[in-house]
Design an enzyme around this catalytic site. Structure first.
Site, PDB file in Angstrom:
ATOM      1  N   GLY A  47       1.130  -1.094  -0.483  1.00  0.00           N
ATOM      2  CA  GLY A  47       0.200  -0.131   0.147  1.00  0.00           C
ATOM      3  C   GLY A  47       1.103   1.262  -0.178  1.00  0.00           C
ATOM      4  O   GLY A  47       1.946   1.382   0.762  1.00  0.00           O
ATOM      5  N   GLY A 105      -0.825   4.716  -0.581  1.00  0.00           N
ATOM      6  CA  GLY A 105      -1.529   6.386  -0.402  1.00  0.00           C
ATOM      7  C   GLY A 105      -1.721   6.759   1.253  1.00  0.00           C
ATOM      8  O   GLY A 105      -1.134   7.424   1.075  1.00  0.00           O
ATOM      9  N   GLU A 106      -1.312   5.497   2.336  1.00  0.00           N
ATOM     10  CA  GLU A 106      -1.331   6.796   3.840  1.00  0.00           C
ATOM     11  C   GLU A 106      -0.170   7.339   4.833  1.00  0.00           C
ATOM     12  O   GLU A 106       0.292   8.234   5.344  1.00  0.00           O
ATOM     13  CB  GLU A 106      -2.209   5.381   4.948  1.00  0.00           C
ATOM     14  CG  GLU A 106      -3.456   5.856   3.681  1.00  0.00           C
ATOM     15  CD  GLU A 106      -4.367   4.734   4.816  1.00  0.00           C
ATOM     16  OE1 GLU A 106      -4.400   3.428   5.019  1.00  0.00           O
ATOM     17  OE2 GLU A 106      -5.044   5.112   5.155  1.00  0.00           O
TER      18      GLU A 106
END
Ligand SMILES: Cc1cc2nc3c(=O)[nH]c(=O)nc-3n(C[C@H](O)[C@H](O)[C@H](O)COP(=O)(O)OP(=O)(O)OC[C@H]3O[C@@H](n4cnc5c(N)ncnc54)[C@H](O)[C@@H]3O)c2cc1C
Ligand code: FES
Ligand code: FES
Lengths: 290, 161, 754
Positions: free
Chosen positions: C711, C713-714
């Site tokens: 992931g 995005g964060e």
């Protein structure tokens, strides 16, 4: 938004007539204040009078003696798009280029900024420093008002219910004069002033002695302030850091700000001093150009 | 009491159009609700974000801070009028190539504002672009790729000019 | 920068144009507020003017009688629901709390809390009708920060709430502290006693908003057959469906949620606000009803993320971090559910820390109920820990990056949850920054400073399902159910193209509604490219397999004799027999009919992400303004599927972090009113406030994903708050422990004003 009437008079006469109907009115120049205020219910009127079809309000011209008369509804983009104004009155450009962003400047104008009479309005300290007056018109004719005498409180001014602002007059500036407008905001654009300062310095022909000075501060009182004492303290002085610091102290003493989401009392008083100092230095630099 | 609606005629994306609107309706509302042109977006409805940018009489404005009735006799360009048929405007092409959009809701406003810039200044530098676009908020991209897209489009326009 | 030899991908790692791009640059893409339906009417919501009050009575009769008004709703129109926990994917709430948040029941708990809704023939009439609704309030004193809320004599938001303590028991007294969680390991006291250096400080942060540009919207049509159709801009159509089902007591089979394009979410568009109100208004009026928020509503009445108070103490011995004791108290807003636990679990994860004691308090206050915001909880918690780390590095005389490297977590290191890290890339990321041009160029000049910080985020896995239908012309329709906020149609299409060995342009992705594809969890937790990517890969393999058996049928051979290579099928021993994907796609009729692949996953090993940020600032010490001179972000992304969108996520996250660090905050008056609820006064960064954001993509492939994806995005929003505070400290010699480090705070602290 509540229901409202819209009128677009094409002459001053028609505008004055519209003001006589007994309805409550607001003017629509660029609309960047009034449309939002009406939509959010912060203001309520029966009719909106669009002033952009009145020839006197949408044109500007240099006077024979070198002053500039700007129709109340000329958008800022038109002002800073004029190379001669950029060259001759840079202080006007300082403020006109930083109201909102480009989209706002396409519509917003001096008449609206002054008519809205906000304590933090950006063009007002600049115009006061330049010694501007307003020409106000009504069915009874025209009258001139010094800008520093126009405001009576937040959003309030001396305009009568039958009157509108026709133009802003910027008198000819002395030969060895320089003016500067300085604003502090947390971002670099799109922000309302925490403090703003307009300053003008008139020097003697050698540039060694100050013959006149005007200092105006915004966002630190219910109306934009003209701090005559700060300017007066500079008259007869040499343009030194010490003299500027004294004027800045006087300006800071005149500030009676509030604490709100845009700044605190202590911060605003502090900034008044900092910005006045900086504006005077920049005005001095400008007085030496050309 | 039926609300008063005014007849307005305007040149919209090169075509003469007519519509009826109430004085209290913004140009943004008219475009979206009366004319079905939903490409112009609402992000704040008070002039703070630039999502509703359109070009009116040659200048970029926030259509949420313009009344529909003010469009009488005006020339208005919205995002729907930027491409010519299937041919994308260089800005649109560059936004795609440079990945200058994520969610894309700010994109119509940025393209319109950038078009107004390039129409008047064909080769702005990074600082000028950042200054010009300060009235357009984007929360997704951090602006980096948007600024690059505009720089690239200005190069393309220069080449084609 | 790649740390291991990357497989020779053909599509993954390229930068094609996104499939939905043309629609979005021409204004044709339809977002939630863009939908028009036959007979559509508009609505408006009445909101509480008070931060805390008991609702004595509501009288809607005058509004109901107004011209143009079609329906009015209040909480009384919602069914009574249970305390059942509702997992919305990012953040858990109960059905009854959510119902009371959608429309206030007996109490309003924050200014802006929805009290009633109106549908009318146009939005102006709906707004006028709101003014005719009479609500009698008994105003109560508000609690506006965690310290006040935690005091024993604090006004209670809910008299029946008791603290869930670390043992799992409930506290004796009612409290605004909804939960107290503790993580403990090793011997903290002994480690502090033996330490060379100990630093200890307290930190405060303010509530901040995701700031997506598109306001919330919801359009509902209650059909005459008792089914409900909802159009909305959401991060998770299935989450909306299941929550609506709970709140309206309607089976999921009767609800169809159509996800519209979404103008940003960052975690904030998962919960429900308008959809249930629009649904009931539609049922009552018999018309499709659209509700949209204005910007003030978005700030005051959606889900920002928590502010809070933090206390941290960290010890070093012989250059190694030996102990950490941290206490975090986060605002949950009006109902429990702050991300304090996630913050607690993330903040120490870049390091090996043997002895620790971490307390986390979830505290209700009279502010909007928080929602997820990009790596929820981690940025605030890291603001505390990464400043302490910086201070320890300084006091040890160590380079801050080298200090992080020598204390770095690696494969096998245990987090405070006890879970061991799998293969992770924190060390590689620190090294990438060390060797960057930015770090190699010294920073010079007065009032300038440089700061670094690390950040960690778990990333989510969860459920996804997709369908891949092969068209006779050799293209593939990819039907997915994860909403596309920032280019996931592209990243999923790319993974299918890679799996099938065909060109990216041949994949046509569509985001489908809840009736048209299997369950998909929210687009959140940085999971879509990763987890839906796995589903796509499965679907691709399914298509491959079916194609192999069809080729075998065509060639009248065994499937074992056929192989699928680079988008073609080949007979293993007869080189004459080959057929391309497209050719075989054209022979579907002859080979058994329509060809469709399916992929479903329950992804479990998401592959955590680390970021290390480097920032140079200049402080105008007279005005307090901080300018970002240069910014570099390095991040382990596993494998960058579409590097441009990976960079975009990194840059976007950094800039949100810059806003959070320098200017953004919910500014409250004593009466509990958020005073700056507009974009003008909330002050998110504009293009003019920023330099270009330099990105360094580090690729330490995730062993849990076929292409090594992690992931992305964060985690980019985690380090900026501390990195900037560290840089300002370097520039001024003053450590700012309270956010935002706004010009006001800087001048007040540097000049000792007040
Ligand atoms: C996003 C945003 C950013 C902004 N940023 C700034 C900023 O940086 N600095 C700043 O100073 N302001 C700012 N403003 C406020 C506003 O743009 C300015 O005050 C602007 O100059 C108003 O001009 P206008 O033509 O739009 O006025 P309008 O909205 O048309 O009118 C404003 C008021 O003036 C009155 N008025 C207009 N014309 C006349 C007239 N001829 N005679 C008498 N009264 C008249 C109207 O009745 C009304 O009350 C901002 C506004 C927005 C929306
Ligand atoms: S919607 Fe018009 S500026 Fe934001
Ligand atoms: S791309 Fe989402 S706001 Fe700009």
């Amino acid at each position: 938004m509540k229901e409202i009437d819209y009128l677009a008079p094409s002459s001053l006469g028609e505008a004055y007539a519209a003001l006589q109907t007994g309805k409550t009115s607001a003017f629509l120049a660029g609309g960047t204040d009034i449309i939002v205020q009406l939509r959010e219910g912060r203001k309520q009127v029966d009719q909106l009078i669009d002033v952009k079809h009145i020839p006197e309000l949408v044109s500007y011209k240099w006077t024979d003696d070198g002053g500039l008369e700007i129709g109340a509804a000329v958008p800022f983009a038109e002002i800073y798009g004029d190379a001669e104004i950029v060259h001759r009155l840079p202080c006007l450009i300082d403020c006109a280029t930083l109201v909102g962003g480009i989209q706002i400047q396409s519509r917003a104008c001096f008449g609206g900024n002054i008519g809205n009479s906000g304590p933090a309005a950006d063009t007002i300290p600049a115009l006061i420093a330049l010694g501007a007056t307003l020409t106000v018109g009504s069915a009874d004719g025209l009258r001139d008002i010094r800008l520093e005498e126009f405001f009576t409180g937040p959003g309030q001014n001396v305009l009568g219910s039958g009157e509108l602002i026709v133009k802003v007059n910027i008198p000819p500036q002395p030969a060895n004069s320089g003016s500067f407008f300085h604003r502090f905001i947390p971002r670099n654009e799109m922000d309302i002033a925490v403090v703003n300062v307009g300053a003008r310095l008139d020097l003697d022909s050698n540039g060694e002695r100050i013959e006149g000075a005007r200092i105006s501060v915004g966002a630190v009182a219910p109306t934009p302030l003209y701090v005559a004492a700060a300017g007066d303290a500079l008259v007869g002085e040499a343009p030194t850091d010490e003299a500027f610091a004294r004027a800045a102290d006087i300006a800071a003493d005149a500030a009676t700000p509030i604490t709100d989401m845009r700044g605190s009392i202590a911060q605003r008083v502090h900034l008044t001093r900092v910005l006045t100092n900086r504006a005077l230095n920049e005005a001095l630099a400008r007085s030496r150009e050309d | 009491m039926p609300t008063r609606r005014t007849h307005i005629q305007t040149n919209l994306n090169g075509e003469e159009v007519d519509f009826l609107c109430e004085p209290r309706q913004s140009l943004l509302e008219v475009l979206r609700e009366e004319l079905g042109l939903t490409g112009t977006k609402e992000g704040c409805n008070n002039g703070n974000c630039g999502a509703c940018s359109v070009i009116m009489n040659g200048r970029v404005v926030n259509s949420c801070c313009v009344l529909g009735v003010e469009a009488e006799g005006a020339e208005v360009t919205t995002i729907e009028g930027v491409a010519e048929g299937e041919a994308l405007h260089p800005l649109q092409q560059c936004f795609l190539e440079e990945a200058a959009l994520q969610c894309g809701v700010c994109t119509p406003g940025f393209i319109i504002a950038s078009k107004a810039l390039l129409d008047s200044e064909p080769s702005p530098d990074e600082g000028r672009i950042r200054h010009w676009l300060a009235g357009n908020l984007c929360r997704c991209t951090g602006y980096d790729k948007i600024v690059r897209a505009v720089l690239k489009a200005s190069d393309m326009e220069e080449v084609s000019a | 920068m790649t740390t291991t030899e990357k497989p020779d991908y053909k599509v993954v790692g390229t930068r094609p144009i996104r499939p939905d791009g043309v629609e979005k640059v021409t204004g044709k893409a339809l977002y939630g507020a863009d939908i028009n339906l036959p007979g559509l009417v508009h609505g408006a919501v009445l909101r509480s003017p008070h931060a805390h009050a008991r609702i004595v009575s509501i009288d809607t009769s005058a509004a109901q009688a107004m011209p143009g008004v079609l329906a009015v709703v209040t909480h009384a129109d919602l069914p009574v629901v249970s305390d059942k926990a509702l997992d919305m994917g990012e953040g858990i709430s109960t059905a009854s709390d959510m119902s009371k948040n959608v429309l206030a029941a007996d109490k309003v708990l924050y200014r802006g809390h929805a009290v009633a809704g109106v549908a009318a023939t146009n939005v102006h009439d709906a707004l006028s009708a709101l003014e005719a609704i009479k609500v009698e309030y008994e105003v109560l004193p508000p609690v506006l920060n965690v310290q006040d809320a935690m005091r024993e004599d604090a006004p209670l938001l809910d008299d029946s709430r008791h603290t869930k303590t670390p043992t799992g028991d409930l506290s004796d007294n009612a409290s605004n502290i909804a939960a107290h969680t503790r993580f403990e390991g090793g011997d903290v006291e002994a480690a502090f006693a033996a330490a060379d250096i100990v630093v200890e400080r307290e930190f405060d942060t303010k509530m901040v908003h995701q700031g997506y540009i598109e306001p919330h919207n919801g359009t509902a049509n209650w059909n005459s057959d008792g089914t409900l159709t909802v159009w909305t801009s959401t991060q998770g159509a299935f989450a909306v469906r299941s929550a609506l089902s709970e709140l309206l007591k309607l089976p999921v089979s009767r609800i169809r949620v159509i996800p519209m394009e979404i103008g940003g979410g960052f975690g904030g568009k998962i919960g429900l606000y308008l959809e249930p109100i629009a649904a009931i208004l539609s049922r009552k009026s018999g018309r499709p009803v659209q509700l949209t928020m204005d910007r003030t509503d978005v700030f005051q009445a959606t889900g920002p993320t928590s502010g809070g108070h933090m206390k941290g103490k960290i010890a070093v011995k012989d250059g190694k971090i030996t102990a950490a004791e941290v206490s975090l108290a986060f605002e949950a807003g009006a109902f429990p559910g702050s991300p304090v636990g996630a913050g607690a679990m993330c903040m120490l994860s870049p390091y090996e820390v043997e002895n620790f004691k971490v307390d986390a308090f979830d505290v209700v206050v009279n502010k909007p109920k928080v929602a997820a915001y990009r790596a929820p909880g981690a940025p605030n918690a890291s603001f505390c820990v990464e400043q302490l780390i910086d201070e320890l590095a300084r006091e040890s005389g160590a380079d801050p990056l080298q200090f992080r490297l020598s204390n770095s977590a690696r494969e096998g290191s245990r987090m405070i949850t006890g879970v061991a890290h799998p293969r992770i890339g924190h060390e590689e990321t620190v090294q990438a920054v060390q060797s960057s041009d930015h770090y190699q160029s010294p920073i010079e000049g007065p009032n300038r400073g440089r700061g670094v910080a690390s950040g960690f985020w778990f990333n989510a896995g969860m459920q996804s399902s997709v369908i891949a239908s092969v068209n006779p012309d050799g293209t593939v329709n990819l039907i997915e159910g994860s909403t596309d906020i920032g280019g996931t149609r592209a990243s999923l299409a790319m993974q299918l193209a890679e799996t099938l060995g065909i060109e990216y342009e041949r994949i046509r992705p569509t985001v489908a509604d809840t009736d048209s594809v299997g369950h998909n969890d929210v687009t959140g937790g940085s999971r879509t490219t990763y987890a839906s990517g796995q589903a796509v890969y499965e679907a691709g393999l399914d298509v491959q397999q079916q194609m192999v058996s069809r080729a075998a049928k065509l060639w009248e051979c065994e499937t074992e004799d056929v192989e699928y290579v680079d988008g073609s099928l080949r007979h293993k021993s007869d080189s004459e027999k080959t057929i391309t994907f497209a050719e075989l796609a054209g022979k579907q009729m002859e080979t058994g009919g329509p060809l469709q692949g399916r992929g479903t996953v329950m992804a479990r090993t998401p592959g955590a992400a680390f970021g290390v940020h480097l920032v140079d600032v200049e402080v105008d010490t007279e005005t307090g303004k901080v300018e970002i001179l240069r910014y570099t972000i390095a991040q382990d992304v596993g494998t960058a599927v579409h590097p441009s969108y990976v960079e975009g996520q990194m840059q976007g996250g950094v800039v949100q972090g810059i806003g959070w660090a320098l200017n953004e905050e919910y500014y409250y008056g004593e009466d509990g009113r958020m005073e700056n609820s507009s974009f003008l006064d909330y002050r998110m960064p504009t293009s003019l406030d920023l330099p270009m954001i330099d990105t360094i993509i580090v690729e330490v492939p995730n062993p849990g994903h076929p292409f090594g994806v992690r992931g992305v995005g964060e985690v980019p929003i985690v380090p900026p708050l501390a990195a900037i505070a560290n840089a300002i400290n370097d520039a001024t010699g003053h450590r700012f422990t309270e956010l935002p480090i706004s010009p006001r705070r800087v001048v007040e602290e540097l000049h000792n004003l007040q």
